[in-house]
Write a protein that holds these residues in place. Structure first.
Motif, PDB file in Angstrom:
ATOM      1  N   PRO A 176      11.602  -2.365  -3.612  1.00  0.00           N
ATOM      2  CA  PRO A 176      12.783  -1.846  -4.312  1.00  0.00           C
ATOM      3  C   PRO A 176      14.027  -1.719  -3.450  1.00  0.00           C
ATOM      4  O   PRO A 176      15.144  -1.950  -3.920  1.00  0.00           O
ATOM      5  CB  PRO A 176      12.312  -0.468  -4.811  1.00  0.00           C
ATOM      6  CG  PRO A 176      10.833  -0.587  -4.923  1.00  0.00           C
ATOM      7  CD  PRO A 176      10.417  -1.496  -3.804  1.00  0.00           C
ATOM      8  N   GLU A 177      13.880  -1.365  -2.171  1.00  0.00           N
ATOM      9  CA  GLU A 177      15.066  -1.196  -1.326  1.00  0.00           C
ATOM     10  C   GLU A 177      15.778  -2.525  -1.081  1.00  0.00           C
ATOM     11  O   GLU A 177      16.992  -2.560  -0.847  1.00  0.00           O
ATOM     12  CB  GLU A 177      14.701  -0.536   0.009  1.00  0.00           C
ATOM     13  CG  GLU A 177      13.799  -1.350   0.924  1.00  0.00           C
ATOM     14  CD  GLU A 177      12.315  -1.087   0.703  1.00  0.00           C
ATOM     15  OE1 GLU A 177      11.532  -1.319   1.644  1.00  0.00           O
ATOM     16  OE2 GLU A 177      11.958  -0.650  -0.413  1.00  0.00           O
ATOM     17  N   LEU A 178      15.032  -3.626  -1.147  1.00  0.00           N
ATOM     18  CA  LEU A 178      15.656  -4.942  -1.040  1.00  0.00           C
ATOM     19  C   LEU A 178      16.239  -5.366  -2.380  1.00  0.00           C
ATOM     20  O   LEU A 178      17.325  -5.950  -2.452  1.00  0.00           O
ATOM     21  CB  LEU A 178      14.636  -5.975  -0.562  1.00  0.00           C
ATOM     22  CG  LEU A 178      14.071  -5.767   0.840  1.00  0.00           C
ATOM     23  CD1 LEU A 178      13.025  -6.833   1.144  1.00  0.00           C
ATOM     24  CD2 LEU A 178      15.168  -5.797   1.888  1.00  0.00           C
ATOM     25  N   ALA A 179      15.508  -5.081  -3.455  1.00  0.00           N
ATOM     26  CA  ALA A 179      15.963  -5.461  -4.790  1.00  0.00           C
ATOM     27  C   ALA A 179      17.295  -4.814  -5.143  1.00  0.00           C
ATOM     28  O   ALA A 179      18.111  -5.386  -5.873  1.00  0.00           O
ATOM     29  CB  ALA A 179      14.904  -5.076  -5.823  1.00  0.00           C
ATOM     30  N   PRO A 228       0.804  -1.228   0.000  1.00  0.00           N
ATOM     31  CA  PRO A 228       0.000   0.000   0.000  1.00  0.00           C
ATOM     32  C   PRO A 228       0.838   1.279   0.000  1.00  0.00           C
ATOM     33  O   PRO A 228       0.345   2.340  -0.379  1.00  0.00           O
ATOM     34  CB  PRO A 228      -0.823  -0.119   1.283  1.00  0.00           C
ATOM     35  CG  PRO A 228      -0.006  -1.000   2.172  1.00  0.00           C
ATOM     36  CD  PRO A 228       0.646  -1.986   1.249  1.00  0.00           C
ATOM     37  N   ASP A 229       2.096   1.187   0.406  1.00  0.00           N
ATOM     38  CA  ASP A 229       2.959   2.369   0.487  1.00  0.00           C
ATOM     39  C   ASP A 229       3.828   2.563  -0.746  1.00  0.00           C
ATOM     40  O   ASP A 229       4.644   3.490  -0.796  1.00  0.00           O
ATOM     41  CB  ASP A 229       3.857   2.267   1.719  1.00  0.00           C
ATOM     42  CG  ASP A 229       4.746   1.020   1.693  1.00  0.00           C
ATOM     43  OD1 ASP A 229       4.274  -0.024   1.188  1.00  0.00           O
ATOM     44  OD2 ASP A 229       5.898   1.087   2.165  1.00  0.00           O
ATOM     45  N   LEU A 230       3.677   1.681  -1.738  1.00  0.00           N
ATOM     46  CA  LEU A 230       4.533   1.731  -2.926  1.00  0.00           C
ATOM     47  C   LEU A 230       3.726   1.983  -4.196  1.00  0.00           C
ATOM     48  O   LEU A 230       2.586   1.545  -4.310  1.00  0.00           O
ATOM     49  CB  LEU A 230       5.312   0.422  -3.089  1.00  0.00           C
ATOM     50  CG  LEU A 230       6.279   0.019  -1.967  1.00  0.00           C
ATOM     51  CD1 LEU A 230       6.899  -1.333  -2.277  1.00  0.00           C
ATOM     52  CD2 LEU A 230       7.365   1.078  -1.800  1.00  0.00           C
ATOM     53  N   ARG A 231       4.353   2.665  -5.136  1.00  0.00           N
ATOM     54  CA  ARG A 231       3.768   2.822  -6.464  1.00  0.00           C
ATOM     55  C   ARG A 231       4.373   1.827  -7.440  1.00  0.00           C
ATOM     56  O   ARG A 231       3.733   1.434  -8.417  1.00  0.00           O
ATOM     57  CB  ARG A 231       3.993   4.250  -6.980  1.00  0.00           C
ATOM     58  CG  ARG A 231       3.317   5.327  -6.130  1.00  0.00           C
ATOM     59  CD  ARG A 231       3.513   6.701  -6.706  1.00  0.00           C
ATOM     60  NE  ARG A 231       2.916   6.806  -8.037  1.00  0.00           N
ATOM     61  CZ  ARG A 231       2.979   7.899  -8.788  1.00  0.00           C
ATOM     62  NH1 ARG A 231       3.614   8.977  -8.346  1.00  0.00           N
ATOM     63  NH2 ARG A 231       2.412   7.917  -9.980  1.00  0.00           N
ATOM     64  N   GLU A 232       5.631   1.434  -7.189  1.00  0.00           N
ATOM     65  CA  GLU A 232       6.326   0.501  -8.065  1.00  0.00           C
ATOM     66  C   GLU A 232       7.020  -0.573  -7.233  1.00  0.00           C
ATOM     67  O   GLU A 232       7.375  -0.337  -6.067  1.00  0.00           O
ATOM     68  CB  GLU A 232       7.371   1.222  -8.923  1.00  0.00           C
ATOM     69  CG  GLU A 232       6.784   2.192  -9.940  1.00  0.00           C
ATOM     70  CD  GLU A 232       7.867   2.805 -10.812  1.00  0.00           C
ATOM     71  OE1 GLU A 232       9.012   2.943 -10.326  1.00  0.00           O
ATOM     72  OE2 GLU A 232       7.574   3.129 -11.979  1.00  0.00           O
ATOM     73  N   VAL A 233       7.196  -1.736  -7.852  1.00  0.00           N
ATOM     74  CA  VAL A 233       7.950  -2.830  -7.235  1.00  0.00           C
ATOM     75  C   VAL A 233       8.945  -3.361  -8.260  1.00  0.00           C
ATOM     76  O   VAL A 233       8.776  -3.186  -9.469  1.00  0.00           O
ATOM     77  CB  VAL A 233       7.028  -3.974  -6.764  1.00  0.00           C
ATOM     78  CG1 VAL A 233       6.254  -3.594  -5.530  1.00  0.00           C
ATOM     79  CG2 VAL A 233       6.098  -4.428  -7.881  1.00  0.00           C
ATOM     80  N   SER A 234       9.974  -4.014  -7.763  1.00  0.00           N
ATOM     81  CA  SER A 234      10.937  -4.676  -8.639  1.00  0.00           C
ATOM     82  C   SER A 234      10.430  -6.081  -8.954  1.00  0.00           C
ATOM     83  O   SER A 234       9.871  -6.754  -8.075  1.00  0.00           O
ATOM     84  CB  SER A 234      12.307  -4.741  -7.969  1.00  0.00           C
ATOM     85  OG  SER A 234      12.804  -3.444  -7.725  1.00  0.00           O
TER      86      SER A 234
END
Length: 248
Positions: free
Chosen positions: A157-160, A127-133
């Motif tokens: 993304p911060e993990l990717a 819910p807090d993201l607009r994009e994911v890896s």
């Protein structure tokens, strides 16, 4: 003679120790490199490595022997079976290592990776993201080359940013996040349902269009209940089955 060096494990006292050890060792065996030795350490050495009793270690080894992953020879030792079949059903008791073991031991091809807007069906998890890896991989039987499943992972993304693509070819995403990236994995929820193969899945898995497949969704959470990764995997229906054991 050099012995195979299995990965370490943090034991969960709420689950049977022999089961956790067997699943961790199974994942290590199936994820080994071709140059790794086939000989396992002694029961005593393995028990010390995992921090369990010899009796517990013996029970864990028997589980792998019954599955055909190892063979035990009096006076010679215990050895990994190089041609052991990798398509056995997995018994889920709630261990993260069970998930790692189930995903290990196949040839993996990274088909593509990148960034995408959060899919509508996954919005509740991010819910807090607009994009994911995203990472899309095809897994095949090591011996026959036959495709068995294809998987898409949707990762924060911060993990990717800390993921090495070479690691994704060698290991399952769960293992990479936990053991390489250092993500705080607390639990994984699994959903498995029967579906019909769409055109993409039929082509990748080399099955007829609309043939039965197993559709798996696994959501990995950290200790604060925040989803870190959503795995969506399509399995060939003729190659996989899932069984679940619930303790009273």
């Amino acid at each position: 003679m050099t012995s195979f060096a299995p990965d370490s494990i943090v034991l969960n006292r709420k689950l049977p120790l022999w089961y956790q050890v067997s699943q961790s060792l199974r994942a290590s065996i199936l994820g080994r490199s071709p140059q790794d030795p086939l000989r396992l350490p002694t029961e005593e050495q393995l028990a010390g490595h995992y921090g369990v009793s010899v009796l517990t270690m013996r029970q864990a080894l028997k589980e792998l022997e019954d599955e055909g992953l190892i063979s035990r020879h009096r006076r010679r030792g215990t050895f990994i079976e190089p041609d052991a079949r990798r398509g056995s059903p997995v018994r889920l008791l709630g261990s993260v290592d069970a998930i790692v073991a189930q995903q290990s031991g196949m040839t993996t091809e990274l088909l593509d990776h990148g960034t995408t807007p959060v899919p509508g069906e996954l919005a509740e998890f991010f819910p807090d993201l607009r994009e994911v890896s995203t990472y899309h991989r095809l897994r095949s039987d090591e011996k026959t080359g036959e495709p068995t499943n294809h998987a898409r992972n949707y990762v924060r993304p911060e993990l990717a940013a800390r993921i090495d693509l070479d690691d994704l070819v060698r290991w399952p995403m769960t293992k990479v996040l936990r053991d390489v990236v250092g993500a705080d994995i607390s639990r994984i929820t699994d959903t498995v349902e029967a579906r019909l193969a769409d055109p993409e899945t039929a082509k990748l898995l080399q099955v007829p269009l609309l043939s039965p497949i197993l559709h798996y969704t696994g959501v990995t959470y950290d200790s604060e209940g925040r989803p870190l990764d959503v795995a969506v995997i399509q399995y060939r229906g003729d190659r996989f089955s899932f069984s679940v054991t619930l303790d009273a």
